[in-house]
Enzyme design. Structure first.
Site, short mmCIF file in Angstrom:
data_model
loop_
_atom_site.label_atom_id
_atom_site.label_comp_id
_atom_site.label_asym_id
_atom_site.label_seq_id
_atom_site.Cartn_x
_atom_site.Cartn_y
_atom_site.Cartn_z
N ASP A 150 23.16 -12.49 4.67
CA ASP A 150 23.49 -13.37 3.54
C ASP A 150 24.99 -13.59 3.41
O ASP A 150 25.44 -14.72 3.19
CB ASP A 150 22.94 -12.75 2.25
CG ASP A 150 23.21 -13.61 1.03
OD1 ASP A 150 22.99 -14.83 1.11
OD2 ASP A 150 23.64 -13.07 -0.01
N MET A 186 8.67 4.40 5.21
CA MET A 186 8.80 3.01 4.77
C MET A 186 10.06 2.80 3.93
O MET A 186 10.68 1.74 3.97
CB MET A 186 7.56 2.57 3.96
CG MET A 186 6.27 2.53 4.77
SD MET A 186 6.41 1.78 6.42
CE MET A 186 7.04 0.14 6.03
N GLU A 187 10.43 3.83 3.17
CA GLU A 187 11.66 3.74 2.37
C GLU A 187 12.88 3.62 3.29
O GLU A 187 13.79 2.83 3.02
CB GLU A 187 11.78 4.98 1.47
CG GLU A 187 10.93 4.93 0.21
CD GLU A 187 9.44 5.18 0.46
OE1 GLU A 187 9.06 5.55 1.61
OE2 GLU A 187 8.65 5.01 -0.49
N LEU A 222 0.81 -1.21 0.00
CA LEU A 222 0.00 0.00 0.00
C LEU A 222 0.85 1.27 0.00
O LEU A 222 0.33 2.37 0.20
CB LEU A 222 -0.98 -0.04 1.17
CG LEU A 222 -1.88 -1.29 1.16
CD1 LEU A 222 -2.76 -1.34 2.39
CD2 LEU A 222 -2.73 -1.37 -0.11
N CYS A 223 2.15 1.14 -0.23
CA CYS A 223 3.02 2.32 -0.32
C CYS A 223 2.85 3.01 -1.67
O CYS A 223 2.66 2.35 -2.69
CB CYS A 223 4.48 1.89 -0.20
SG CYS A 223 5.08 1.88 1.49
N HIS A 224 2.98 4.32 -1.64
CA HIS A 224 2.91 5.11 -2.88
C HIS A 224 4.28 5.10 -3.57
O HIS A 224 5.30 5.25 -2.90
CB HIS A 224 2.54 6.56 -2.56
CG HIS A 224 1.21 6.70 -1.92
ND1 HIS A 224 1.01 6.45 -0.58
CD2 HIS A 224 0.01 7.05 -2.42
CE1 HIS A 224 -0.27 6.65 -0.29
NE2 HIS A 224 -0.90 7.01 -1.38
#
EC number: 4.6.1.17
Lengths: 165, 165, 165, 165, 165, 165
Positions: D135, D120-121, D82-84
């Site tokens: 990793d 969010m970024e 739901l992020c733009h």
């Protein structure tokens, strides 16, 4: 009246609690599988005439849509949440003008050697090819209708072949 | 009989030599734009009953398809070769069961403030939501038909509003 | 005091000159492999109450996070630079509310038949599912904490099984 | 005891019927916005010694993780449903060895001029940088723990600045 | 004078009607295949001195380009329309400063076990690594020239080995 | 002899400690910017004859390469780690056969209204278009050489216009 689902049948992509899941194909054999899907876009006669004329010149509308369809097939598992990522051994997308529709018909055939089938890849190729035709023609006809898009046949895998009646 | 395209009309996504191009929108104003598209998938009554039952439980088939449609709208320019990459300010995808079809209906509304419209984003959201329903239900009905997918209306931009008659 | 690394050990993803590399798995056998990872997000009791209420209604917060986790697992090799692209045969993402935390717990299990394992896919699924919960709840609680995210167990491959003590 | 959500509060990413939606930011002003997030990964002293030694040589573990974090920030809207999608004007990812943890600490700062924020970024950059460290080090320590990952501060937009107490 | 193509030869990626297609590799055997490609970017002596100095410090220009090349190899089938998506078992990208050029030389070696070769993956890794060097150095020298980029050798598959004379 | 970099000059994409960073363009004005790049691929006369013949028929080799270039321009920020994601207002990719080379020449022009330029987008479009020609022709000539790829000119932004001498 509301029908009850057939005895003992359930959605394969939903677990017992109703939650979505990717179907586990670990135990399936890696076999050759193919799927063929088709679809169409209906447009005005004027719009189709422009597409036809463009094809005579250089064929770019149909070329671009074909490439878009091929590339979309390869990205199906990024678009359809519960699809498995698969190596594809062949993707063929064919577009034909249909004067009677009037519009454009698309057919896609996809092949793999994998643990699950490629129906979604074929349907995605058709859908994105049709969206691409819409995009390139929309300035002359916004009322175009995409569909029906459907599976024609599939082969390979434990489930055996299927073809549209 | 083959109609000639209307005088003076041409495909916007093809240049004078017939080659594909992205339309140059540099000179257009950045304005608020919206587009609304709709589509459907037709399935057997049995398949629809399973989807309905799942919705009562947890709603995952429709939830997954809604999310797939929203996410696909954001990737339209990766799928449709000549689409401009756009920031989207809103994507709404709504799915409804339709007993009469029988099947599922999808409607998507997309908004942006940009130099070009979001019709393709709305149509892509609808198409991928329908592909996702197909994927989750295909084990019980491979004969489902996707479509028609169509634009309902658009607003904003120099071209003015458009809505399906 | 600074410990020296164990005799004869080296980072597998770095070559003798210190440069990053993808580990060459050409000589490894294609075998069935699985990995299971878990993680959590801690939030205020008020935020959790909203998530719980939403779940009762339609379950969308957890549904969206589950789908985001599944889709992210499939794109692990695009995000983590030295991961191998792998076909996945199964991805399961499970989310549970935890009143005691308070917050949400996520567990992901991934399976493949390949030349290398799927630990990163399981950890990526968990991380993105948790980021998605954060996104949907952040308007009511920006102070949420994601973690710990950890591997629970892995199986398959020459290295043999591993599980968290 | 189960707390009830605060009066009048609701999840912004869920509509009145409980369905997921992208928040409509059309009416918000395009303003400068920044967000800063942090996270850590805890590992054995031996594993950290290898990372430290590699850094002295060429710094690739931290370099690769930094690049992975920057690139992931740019793809946040593809991962978090739901992020733009946003244009980003700056992404800075900083990694530091922490002997006391022992492990690696990551901090990410993201800036944009847009209609919504970049929390969010920043969180995605931190999470993927940490997954990348995992990793590259996992062959010597599978028991590493990622987290806590959290927002440190945000600025810009109608909501005003926020910072972790 | 215009030469005619050799008797009986045709473009493998174009069907009898001239339309683009992905070559069908379904019938080919899954075998070990490798490809090695090389390329260079020529820049001013001043620009190269900055890159060299950066390498002494932390090596980030070359590190970033190497990671970009490795990641691009994994996405070749998304970029080159008719390439098959393949699992890769190894990608090695090596960069060297070349005082005589002056500039940077890149070499990439890719391995897979698949039904088709990895020449395009090696060439894509080289091309994107060089684009990344250009990006990081362009503020001091916009006149840099990328190329030549070429295949050095390939092995595996029915066609047998090939190497540049 | 090794030249020292010019006084006071530094790599914009590397910070004071030598670490890679995305350049912060927050303070730059959003202005119209364009960039034009060019490149070539050299092949045997026989290979070129096949491409020319295909063009007469349907033009697919050049069409596919043009589409690949346009689509790659839109994904530049996913490939080149420190590039900013930008909305593009125009991408034009032109391919011409060059009998004298012999081979194919590509030119790409990209436009945006943004805080930073589109040189990398133009160079990426050219590079991927050339890789696509290589892919489609490689079965008849593996010895083709890609390059030189170079920037021809840029305009817009505080730095002012630049063009190749």
């Amino acid at each position: 009246m509301t029908r009850r689902p057939a005895e003992g049948r359930a959605l394969s992509h939903v677990d017992a609690s109703g939650a979505a899941r990717m179907v586990d194909v670990s135990a399936k054999a890696e076999t050759a599988r193919t799927a063929r899907a088709a679809g169409a876009i209906r447009m005005s006669g004027d719009a189709l005439a422009l597409v036809r004329e463009n094809r005579v010149a250089k064929g770019d509308v149909l070329s671009v849509a074909r490439i878009a369809g091929i590339m979309a097939a390869k990205r199906t598992s990024e678009l359809v949440p519960l699809c498995h990522p698969l190596p594809l051994s062949s993707v063929v997308v064919d577009l034909q003008l249909d004067e009677a529709l009037p519009g454009v018909r698309v057919e896609a055939t996809v092949a793999t050697t994998a643990r699950t089938g490629v129906e979604m890849e074929a349907l995605t190729a058709v859908s994105v090819a049709l969206l691409t035709v819409y995009d390139m023609v929309k300035a002359v006809d916004r009322g175009m209708e995409i569909g029906p898009v459907m599976l024609l046949e599939k082969a390979g895998g434990a489930g055996g072949p299927w073809s549209r009646a």
